[in-house]
Design an enzyme around this catalytic site. Structure first.
Site, mmCIF file in Angstrom:
data_model
loop_
_atom_site.group_PDB
_atom_site.id
_atom_site.type_symbol
_atom_site.label_atom_id
_atom_site.label_comp_id
_atom_site.label_asym_id
_atom_site.label_seq_id
_atom_site.Cartn_x
_atom_site.Cartn_y
_atom_site.Cartn_z
ATOM 1 N N LYS A 52 0.839 -1.202 0.000
ATOM 2 C CA LYS A 52 0.000 0.000 0.000
ATOM 3 C C LYS A 52 0.873 1.250 0.000
ATOM 4 O O LYS A 52 0.600 2.206 -0.717
ATOM 5 C CB LYS A 52 -0.956 -0.024 1.204
ATOM 6 C CG LYS A 52 -2.085 -1.019 0.973
ATOM 7 C CD LYS A 52 -2.853 -1.424 2.210
ATOM 8 C CE LYS A 52 -3.766 -2.604 1.858
ATOM 9 N NZ LYS A 52 -4.401 -3.234 2.996
ATOM 10 N N GLN A 96 -5.185 -2.131 9.122
ATOM 11 C CA GLN A 96 -4.942 -3.424 8.476
ATOM 12 C C GLN A 96 -5.588 -4.560 9.280
ATOM 13 O O GLN A 96 -5.351 -4.699 10.471
ATOM 14 C CB GLN A 96 -3.416 -3.643 8.351
ATOM 15 C CG GLN A 96 -3.023 -4.883 7.581
ATOM 16 C CD GLN A 96 -3.463 -4.831 6.123
ATOM 17 O OE1 GLN A 96 -3.297 -3.837 5.429
ATOM 18 N NE2 GLN A 96 -4.045 -5.923 5.641
ATOM 19 N N ASP A 119 -11.325 2.118 2.988
ATOM 20 C CA ASP A 119 -11.577 0.684 2.781
ATOM 21 C C ASP A 119 -13.049 0.435 2.438
ATOM 22 O O ASP A 119 -13.403 -0.643 1.943
ATOM 23 C CB ASP A 119 -11.229 -0.097 4.067
ATOM 24 C CG ASP A 119 -10.005 -0.975 3.894
ATOM 25 O OD1 ASP A 119 -9.632 -1.259 2.743
ATOM 26 O OD2 ASP A 119 -9.427 -1.390 4.925
#
Ligand code: NAP
Length: 284
Positions: A52, A96, A119
């Site tokens: 990322k 995460q 997300d």
């Protein structure tokens, strides 16, 4: 002739488009920074976090990585995320997953401001998706829509079957296909006569989490098959939920594993980060 849907190439194309767009947005004084929070040092999570950071650098946006110790409490993580919500230099927040078992993931997802929820997991983002309002889209399903569109596969009016109903793949996938005017069926572990249902599909999307589960007898001749699964087989090779060798000859188009759906998730995360710039006020 089966079309191999090349996720690597399509994700590169999207990232290159985003890189150009970011340059133009920078000229207008618009910037973005993604905060990635990792708790503990699970090696797989570290690889994802690094990828990322690399993608942010590639498209030209900032990133901040925070590695918190495994023993971080839920309350500490909540206040850390709240601080990032208030931080005006941070536009997107990603925690995460998976988190250590003593932390309630849902609680952390709900703590992220919906305005920074790149997300697309916050209930507000999910609600916006279902009612057709603008908002952050869940990255893997959004990537699958791009794979289909950019491979010239029409969704409107097609029989779409999604196998799997997880919050991160199956359910948002169904919502997005519906938004594209597909006729959508969602199957799951309690579905009866699964083969009969999957054989109806013009577009079959498989997110079950079981190695090579879908064989040719689940697939209609000429269907499009999208494999979300990601596993290591007995020879340590990557494979999907679909038995590629068995199924591919019967399809009109199929995604491989690796190199299909996988690379799209990060590309769409980057798109969500750029979305935070598109909506910023122009600054001199
Ligand atoms: P998950 O949360 O484990 O959900 C699996 C779903 O499959 C559940 O809804 C389950 O039904 C259903 N299912 C399980 N066995 C079934 C069966 N025999 N017949 C029909 N349905 C069945 O998995 P997930 O998070 O959605 O992930 C699915 C796969 O995609 C995994 O391999 C994961 O590693 C991969 N993945 C890849 C990416 C990527 O970027 N490429 C992203 C996310 C996930 P119930 O609801 O009834 O239990």
């Amino acid at each position: 002739m089966t079309q191999l849907i090349d996720g690597k190439q399509i994700s590169k194309q999207i990232k290159d488009e985003l890189r150009d767009e970011v340059q133009q947005l920078n000229v207008q004084g618009k910037n973005a920074c993604l905060a990635v929070v990792q708790v503990g040092n699970d090696p797989a999570s570290s690889v994802y976090v690094n990828n990322k950071k690399k993608a942010c650098a590639y498209i030209g946006i900032g990133s901040k990585a925070y590695e918190l110790p495994e023993k971080t409490t839920e309350a500490e993580l909540v206040s850390f995320v709240e601080e990032l919500n208030r931080d005006e230099t941070v536009n997107g927040i990603l925690v995460q997953l998976p988190l250590p078992s003593h932390i309630d993931e849902d609680k952390i997802i709900r703590t992220i401001s919906p305005d920074k929820d790149v997300d697309g997991f916050h209930p507000v983002s999910v609600g916006r998706l279902w009612i057709g309002e603008k908002g952050f889209l869940s990255c893997t399903p959004a990537g699958i829509i791009q794979l289909l569109k950019r491979s010239g596969i029409e969704i409107e009016g097609k029989e779409c079957v999604v196998v799997g109903r997880s919050n991160i793949v199956g359910k948002p996938m169904a919502a997005l296909l519906l938004r594209e005017n597909g006729t959508v069926t969602v199957a799951h572990s309690r579905t009866k006569n699964l083969k009969e249902i999957t054989k109806r599909a013009d577009i079959l999307i498989v997110a079950i989490g079981k190695k090579r589960f879908i064989t040719a007898d689940y697939v209609k001749e000429g269907a499009v098959v999208i494999d979300v699964g990601m596993h290591r087989d007995e020879n340590n090779h990557l494979c999907g939920d679909v038995d590629f060798e068995d199924v591919a000859p019967h399809t009109s188009a199929i995604t491989p594993v690796p190199g299909g759906v996988g690379p799209m998730t990060i590309a769409m995360l980057m798109n969500n980060c750029v979305e935070t710039m598109r909506t910023q006020e122009e600054r001199p």
